[in-house]
Structures are given as structure tokens and as C-alpha cells.
Design an enzyme around this catalytic site. Sequence first.
Site, short mmCIF file in Angstrom:
data_model
loop_
_atom_site.label_atom_id
_atom_site.label_comp_id
_atom_site.label_asym_id
_atom_site.label_seq_id
_atom_site.Cartn_x
_atom_site.Cartn_y
_atom_site.Cartn_z
CD GLU A 18 2.03 11.97 15.60
OE1 GLU A 18 2.94 12.62 16.16
OE2 GLU A 18 0.89 11.87 16.07
CE1 TYR A 50 1.58 0.62 22.22
CE2 TYR A 50 0.20 1.79 23.80
CZ TYR A 50 0.89 0.65 23.42
OH TYR A 50 0.91 -0.44 24.25
CB ALA A 52 -6.92 6.34 22.47
CG HIS A 78 3.93 7.91 18.85
ND1 HIS A 78 3.20 9.06 18.98
CD2 HIS A 78 4.77 8.13 17.81
CE1 HIS A 78 3.58 9.93 18.05
NE2 HIS A 78 4.53 9.38 17.32
CG ASP A 110 -5.26 11.37 26.30
OD1 ASP A 110 -4.86 12.21 27.13
OD2 ASP A 110 -5.19 11.52 25.07
CE1 TYR A 148 -0.01 17.60 25.23
CE2 TYR A 148 1.79 17.41 26.81
CZ TYR A 148 0.84 16.82 25.99
OH TYR A 148 0.79 15.45 25.90
P1 FAD Z 1 2.75 13.57 31.13
O1 FAD Z 1 3.97 14.27 30.68
O2 FAD Z 1 2.89 12.47 32.08
O3 FAD Z 1 1.74 14.65 31.62
C1 FAD Z 1 0.37 14.35 31.88
C2 FAD Z 1 -0.21 15.35 32.86
O4 FAD Z 1 0.34 15.13 34.15
C3 FAD Z 1 0.13 16.82 32.53
O5 FAD Z 1 -0.97 17.60 32.88
C4 FAD Z 1 1.33 17.12 33.42
O6 FAD Z 1 1.43 18.50 33.73
C5 FAD Z 1 1.01 16.27 34.65
N1 FAD Z 1 2.18 15.79 35.37
C6 FAD Z 1 3.31 15.26 34.85
N2 FAD Z 1 4.16 14.89 35.83
C7 FAD Z 1 3.56 15.19 37.00
C8 FAD Z 1 3.91 15.04 38.37
N3 FAD Z 1 5.11 14.52 38.74
N4 FAD Z 1 3.05 15.47 39.32
C9 FAD Z 1 1.84 16.00 38.99
N5 FAD Z 1 1.45 16.17 37.68
C10 FAD Z 1 2.29 15.76 36.71
N6 FAD Z 1 -1.54 9.67 22.88
C11 FAD Z 1 -1.71 8.35 22.57
O7 FAD Z 1 -2.56 7.67 23.15
N7 FAD Z 1 -0.96 7.76 21.58
C12 FAD Z 1 0.00 8.45 20.91
O8 FAD Z 1 0.67 7.89 20.03
C13 FAD Z 1 0.20 9.83 21.21
N8 FAD Z 1 1.15 10.57 20.57
C14 FAD Z 1 1.36 11.88 20.93
C15 FAD Z 1 2.39 12.59 20.30
C16 FAD Z 1 2.62 13.92 20.62
C17 FAD Z 1 3.75 14.67 19.93
C18 FAD Z 1 1.80 14.57 21.58
C19 FAD Z 1 1.99 16.03 21.88
C20 FAD Z 1 0.79 13.86 22.21
C21 FAD Z 1 0.55 12.51 21.92
N9 FAD Z 1 -0.42 11.75 22.56
C22 FAD Z 1 -0.62 10.42 22.23
C23 FAD Z 1 -1.31 12.36 23.57
C24 FAD Z 1 -0.80 12.15 25.02
O9 FAD Z 1 -0.81 10.78 25.35
C25 FAD Z 1 -1.73 12.95 25.93
O10 FAD Z 1 -1.60 14.31 25.72
C26 FAD Z 1 -1.66 12.59 27.43
O11 FAD Z 1 -2.79 13.17 28.07
C27 FAD Z 1 -0.43 13.13 28.15
O12 FAD Z 1 0.70 12.47 27.81
P2 FAD Z 1 2.14 13.04 28.28
O13 FAD Z 1 3.13 12.06 27.81
O14 FAD Z 1 2.29 14.44 27.87
O15 FAD Z 1 1.95 12.94 29.86
#
Ligand code: FAD
Length: 288
Positions: A18, A50, A52, A78, A110, A148
Site C-alpha cells: 500500500e 485515497y 482523508a 482506494h 473518516d 478491524y
Molecule cells: P464501514 O465499514 O462503513 O464502517 C464504519 C463504521 O460504521 C464502523 O464502526 C462499523 O461498525 C459501522 N457500521 C457499518 N455498517 C453499519 C450499519 N449498517 N449500521 C450501523 N453501523 C454500521 N481511509 C481513507 O480516507 N482513505 C483510504 O485510502 C483508506 N484506506 C484504508 C485501507 C484499509 C485496509 C483500512 C483498514 C482502512 C483504510 N482507511 C482509509 C480508513 C477507513 O476509511 C476508516 O477506518 C473509516 O473510519 C471506516 O471505513 P470502513 O470502510 O471500514 O467503514
Amino acid sequence: MTHFQDFYKKKQLRYSFEIFPPKDPQGIEPLFQALRELSVFDPAFVSVTYGAGGSTRQWTRDLALRIHQELKQTTAFHFTCVGSSKKQILDYVTRLKEEGLNLVVALRGDPPQGIEKFVPSPDGFQYASQLVAYLKEINGFSMAVAGYPEGHIEAKSKEEDLIHLKEKVDSGADIVITQLFFDNSDFFDFVDQTRRIGITVPIIPGIMPILSLKQVEKITSMCGAKIPSDLHQELQENQENPEAMKQIGITHALHQCRELVKKKVPGIHFYTLNRSASTLAILQELHR
Ligand code: FAD
């Protein structure tokens, strides 16, 4: 069409790297040099983050295309739901698909710093699972999603977070890439729990070789991963010595990788921080 899961079908362990778009154009050549060096280990793919708040939207796209076209490496991009309507998402991903990029790390993103709650864009998505379902409908994309091992920082509980991970997979995600972690037992417990609730796709551990105390403290404060106390102490004791801290990072990540390989993970995703030295040192030792 390229599918993420195809990389992990054979028994051979696959690596992925990455990287993030450098702040200025001078960062490109060192980054490309790092990727050339790492290519010796035949990565399954390189993934481009991508920024923040959607801050690198254009930059991510251009860089992913350049890596694909100039370095001829399989590239994933991403994408987060931040600041995009469905129409904007469709335009963005369609252009990349036309250029031959169809591997998407699909994320929610985020909320901006200082704001606790994520607010979706008008006609956008609230959760990554909705983005995955949308991309699945468009057709022609393969999606990786975030998992996570220590629970997502906003999640009420690890159990609930796992249910939402399953929603992402059920919506069409092909693999899970995990958030960085420093204690393998968190990863092994996480994999056990995902299997128990019926998630069957490959789960790829995310490993970050630590470069410095300041950097790892900043990253973990944002993502909620914990630094084991002995590792933290060792870094604190060496905080005046950058080379020693880097070596501690390599040693710790190598120890993690050795155990992961022993437990037969399908792949390892390295958070390279755009540097090759630490990741190369780890891979060279692993292949010795
Ligand atoms: P989701 O899966 O949507 O989850 C977000 C939160 O909502 C979680 O707490 C989940 O439990 C909760 N949730 C999900 N669905 C529901 C529902 N139906 N009802 C209620 N609660 C729900 N960030 C960037 O800005 N750019 C990047 O390029 C980037 N790359 C990443 C790559 C990896 C491998 C990882 C692990 C993280 C990356 N992130 C990146 C960070 C990520 O954007 C953050 O962790 C963000 O806060 C959550 O994204 P997610 O896709 O996991 O969200």
C-alpha cells in the site's frame, strides 16, 4: 477482469503493497524506485490510498494509472464515500475501469478531524457496505474491504463491527484487508470470529513496519490500534535514534510475519509508507 480473490487461490503466499500519493511531484520518483525494488517479490497488487476527506481524489486516480501504465504493476485504487454523490462515484470509477483498473478498496472514509460523526454526502453513502453494493451493481469491479482486528474505533462493540463486516462481504466484497495491528493474537482471534459468523473470503493481514515512535503514535491514535507495552517502551528508549527505531520496527514486523506465514495466511498487505527499505528487509529475511 481481475478479481482480488484470484490472487489467493493457489497455496503460494502473496504480498501486496500500500502506498499513498506523495504531497508533491518530487515524491514520485523515490516512490517509483521503491515500487521497482519491491517488485522483486512479485506483488499481487499495489494499492493507492485515497486522501482523508477525498483530498487526493484526482491525484489517487492519476497515480494509480501511472503505476499501472508505466510500472506495469497490477494496481488497486482506494475509494471512500467522502464528498461524492452516486453520480460522481459512477464517473470516477468508470473512467478508471476504462483504463483497465477494476480493483477497488471500497471504504466509507473518516469524518473530518474534530468531527465525531460521519455525515454522508447528499445522494451519497453512509456505509462502505452501500458503496460495495453499488459497485457490484455497476458490474466489472472487484472489491476489497477494511476489517478491524481490534474493532473499528467508532463501533459499539467488536461483535457489532463484525456483523457490519459481514454485510460488506455479503454485499459483494471479495477479500478483507485488515487495519494494521501489532499483536498477532488480535488477528488470529478476529479471523476465528469472522469464520464463526460465516465470512469465508480471504482475510489479508495488514502489517506496518514502524519507522518512528512519533509516527506510530500518530497513526494508532487515529485508527485505534494498540502498541504492545514492551514495544512501546523499546521505542521510547530509542526515540533519539532514528536508525534504532527503524530496526525495532523491522524486527517486530518480521516476527509478526514469520508467525503469520506459519499459520498459513493467504497474503500479507504491507503499509509501506512509500518506503521500500523496511519492507524489503523483512521480505529478504522471510525468504532467506
Ligand atoms: P464501514 O465499514 O462503513 O464502517 C464504519 C463504521 O460504521 C464502523 O464502526 C462499523 O461498525 C459501522 N457500521 C457499518 N455498517 C453499519 C450499519 N449498517 N449500521 C450501523 N453501523 C454500521 N481511509 C481513507 O480516507 N482513505 C483510504 O485510502 C483508506 N484506506 C484504508 C485501507 C484499509 C485496509 C483500512 C483498514 C482502512 C483504510 N482507511 C482509509 C480508513 C477507513 O476509511 C476508516 O477506518 C473509516 O473510519 C471506516 O471505513 P470502513 O470502510 O471500514 O467503514
